[in-house]
Design a protein around this motif. Structure first.
Motif, PDB file in Angstrom:
ATOM      1  N   THR A 179      40.236  31.665  42.629  1.00 39.07           N
ATOM      2  CA  THR A 179      39.118  32.547  42.296  1.00 39.07           C
ATOM      3  C   THR A 179      37.828  31.944  42.816  1.00 39.07           C
ATOM      4  N   GLU A 180      37.021  32.761  43.477  1.00 42.54           N
ATOM      5  CA  GLU A 180      35.776  32.273  44.060  1.00 42.54           C
ATOM      6  C   GLU A 180      34.718  32.004  42.991  1.00 42.54           C
ATOM      7  N   ALA A 181      33.879  31.035  43.279  1.00 45.86           N
ATOM      8  CA  ALA A 181      32.745  30.721  42.411  1.00 45.86           C
ATOM      9  C   ALA A 181      31.532  31.534  42.841  1.00 45.86           C
ATOM     10  N   THR A 182      30.592  31.670  41.937  1.00 47.05           N
ATOM     11  CA  THR A 182      29.312  32.267  42.296  1.00 47.05           C
ATOM     12  C   THR A 182      28.227  31.657  41.415  1.00 47.05           C
ATOM     13  N   VAL A 183      27.032  32.221  41.435  1.00 47.55           N
ATOM     14  CA  VAL A 183      25.876  31.588  40.791  1.00 47.55           C
ATOM     15  C   VAL A 183      26.050  31.472  39.281  1.00 47.55           C
ATOM     16  N   GLU A 230      39.362  21.980  38.642  1.00 47.28           N
ATOM     17  CA  GLU A 230      37.926  22.099  38.830  1.00 47.28           C
ATOM     18  C   GLU A 230      37.379  23.182  37.911  1.00 47.28           C
ATOM     19  N   THR A 231      36.223  22.928  37.333  1.00 43.99           N
ATOM     20  CA  THR A 231      35.582  23.940  36.503  1.00 43.99           C
ATOM     21  C   THR A 231      35.143  25.113  37.380  1.00 43.99           C
ATOM     22  N   LEU A 232      35.424  26.313  36.914  1.00 40.27           N
ATOM     23  CA  LEU A 232      35.088  27.525  37.657  1.00 40.27           C
ATOM     24  C   LEU A 232      33.928  28.240  36.979  1.00 40.27           C
ATOM     25  N   VAL A 233      32.863  28.473  37.738  1.00 46.04           N
ATOM     26  CA  VAL A 233      31.737  29.287  37.282  1.00 46.04           C
ATOM     27  C   VAL A 233      31.716  30.541  38.142  1.00 46.04           C
ATOM     28  N   THR A 234      31.859  31.688  37.526  1.00 46.89           N
ATOM     29  CA  THR A 234      31.978  32.900  38.323  1.00 46.89           C
ATOM     30  C   THR A 234      31.546  34.126  37.537  1.00 46.89           C
ATOM     31  N   HIS A 235      31.543  35.280  38.195  1.00 48.23           N
ATOM     32  CA  HIS A 235      31.306  36.577  37.560  1.00 48.23           C
ATOM     33  C   HIS A 235      32.488  37.478  37.882  1.00 48.23           C
ATOM     34  N   VAL A 236      32.651  38.529  37.093  1.00 47.94           N
ATOM     35  CA  VAL A 236      33.489  39.663  37.475  1.00 47.94           C
ATOM     36  C   VAL A 236      32.558  40.868  37.529  1.00 47.94           C
ATOM     37  N   PHE A 237      32.500  41.505  38.704  1.00 45.46           N
ATOM     38  CA  PHE A 237      31.580  42.618  38.928  1.00 45.46           C
ATOM     39  C   PHE A 237      32.276  43.959  38.745  1.00 45.46           C
ATOM     40  N   ARG A 238      31.512  44.936  38.328  1.00 42.68           N
ATOM     41  CA  ARG A 238      32.052  46.276  38.071  1.00 42.68           C
ATOM     42  C   ARG A 238      32.037  47.113  39.347  1.00 42.68           C
ATOM     43  N   ASP A 239      33.231  47.548  39.765  1.00 46.94           N
ATOM     44  CA  ASP A 239      33.346  48.346  40.985  1.00 46.94           C
ATOM     45  C   ASP A 239      32.562  49.646  40.848  1.00 46.94           C
ATOM     46  N   GLY A 240      31.977  50.081  41.970  1.00 43.74           N
ATOM     47  CA  GLY A 240      31.218  51.320  41.987  1.00 43.74           C
ATOM     48  C   GLY A 240      29.754  51.161  41.634  1.00 43.74           C
ATOM     49  N   SER A 299      36.088  39.615  46.281  1.00 42.38           N
ATOM     50  CA  SER A 299      37.247  39.260  45.465  1.00 42.38           C
ATOM     51  C   SER A 299      36.950  39.283  43.971  1.00 42.38           C
ATOM     52  N   LEU A 300      35.675  39.356  43.605  1.00 43.43           N
ATOM     53  CA  LEU A 300      35.277  39.339  42.200  1.00 43.43           C
ATOM     54  C   LEU A 300      34.928  40.730  41.671  1.00 43.43           C
TER      55      LEU A 300
END
Length: 290
Positions: free
Chosen positions: A96-100, A226-236, A251-252
């Motif tokens: 899973t990709e990381a983000t801000v 590794e600690t993962l910092v990420t978001h899950v974004f709402r499609d649309g 991918s998120l």
């Protein structure tokens, strides 16, 4: 050293770093000086602009508080946060990709059991979130610490309210023995980052909007990974391609499935609308020391 001018000042400053014993500090500060001086030369910086820049950074500092980090907001909107995250969290395909990180994470959010209502009264349509935490080889990660936080339907995090008295739409959970997790939150909605301060003024001057696409924050940690910092974004979401802080990764992006009512994932029958979100996380193994 007494007759420095615009062509010799940069090397003179760098030469002063010669006795720095911290090699990393020396590398960073030497490069910083070189790039700052290069920037001033490239734009032919005026004294008035230099003063305006100092005043802007001072205002950013004055805007910071225990519940608001204006410097992180500035870093986010300049894309620096995303650049640093990308450089420091390169992952193999399949992870899973990381983000801000964002400016509204709170250490020590309340621990809740799996399945808990982490919204805790936050305004928004109920959303049942579920999925799994696994390693790159497919192994379930039991007992992973899952920190989750989000804004409410008004686009505000709990700590942004003047009458803040307890955490809402924010909690810490632990994955089940099979790596699964589930909780009840609220549907994510788009919201503007705080733009009533100097960062907002800068965005206005640049003719940029302050909006973030709807998302749910996660920080997931477990021994051996590794600690993962990420978001899950709402499609649309209309702001997926113009996120004010450049945090979106394809991918998120996931589907929030809307239901008008009926049987909920936890077995209840609901006669009011709700949504469901399914998202699985894959953690990267921690790097071995030495």
């Amino acid at each position: 050293m007494r007759n420095l001018d615009e062509t010799t000042i940069t090397q003179a400053v760098i030469a002063r770093h010669a006795k720095t014993t911290n090699r990393r500090l020396k590398t960073v500060m030497t490069s910083l000086v070189r790039h700052l001086h290069g920037f001033a030369r490239e734009v032919d910086l005026t004294e008035a602009e230099w003063v305006a820049g100092i005043e802007f950074l001072t205002a950013v500092g004055h805007t910071c508080s225990p519940t608001r980090q204006e410097f992180i907001l500035l870093s986010d909107t300049l894309g620096l946060s995303t650049l640093v995250a990308a450089q420091n969290h390169r992952k193999p395909v399949g992870c899973t990709e990381a983000t801000v990180f964002g400016p509204f994470h709170v250490e020590g959010s309340p621990e809740r059991p799996l399945g808990a209502d982490v919204a805790n009264g936050a305004e928004g349509e109920p959303c049942f979130v579920r999925g799994s935490i696994r390693g790159l080889a497919g192994e379930p990660v039991a007992g992973a610490v899952i920190e989750v936080w989000q804004a409410d339907a008004k686009g505000l995090y709990d700590v942004q309210y003047e009458a803040f008295d307890e955490h809402r739409a924010r909690a810490t959970l632990r994955s089940a023995p099979d790596g699964g997790y589930h909780f009840l939150g609220i549907v994510a909605t788009p919201y503007p980052i705080p733009h009533d301060g100097p960062v907002g003024q800068l965005l206005d001057a640049l003719n940029r909007h302050p909006w973030r696409p709807a998302h749910l924050h996660f920080r997931i940690s477990a021994p051996g990974y590794e600690t993962l910092v990420t978001h899950v974004f709402r499609d649309g979401d209309p702001y997926l391609d113009s996120d004010a802080v450049f945090g979106v990764r394809s991918s998120l992006v996931a589907d929030w499935v809307h239901h008008e009512g009926g049987p909920a994932p936890d077995g209840r029958m609901l006669d009011t609308p709700f949504s469901t979100l399914d998202f699985d996380f894959v953690l990267n193994p921690a790097r071995k020391e030495g």
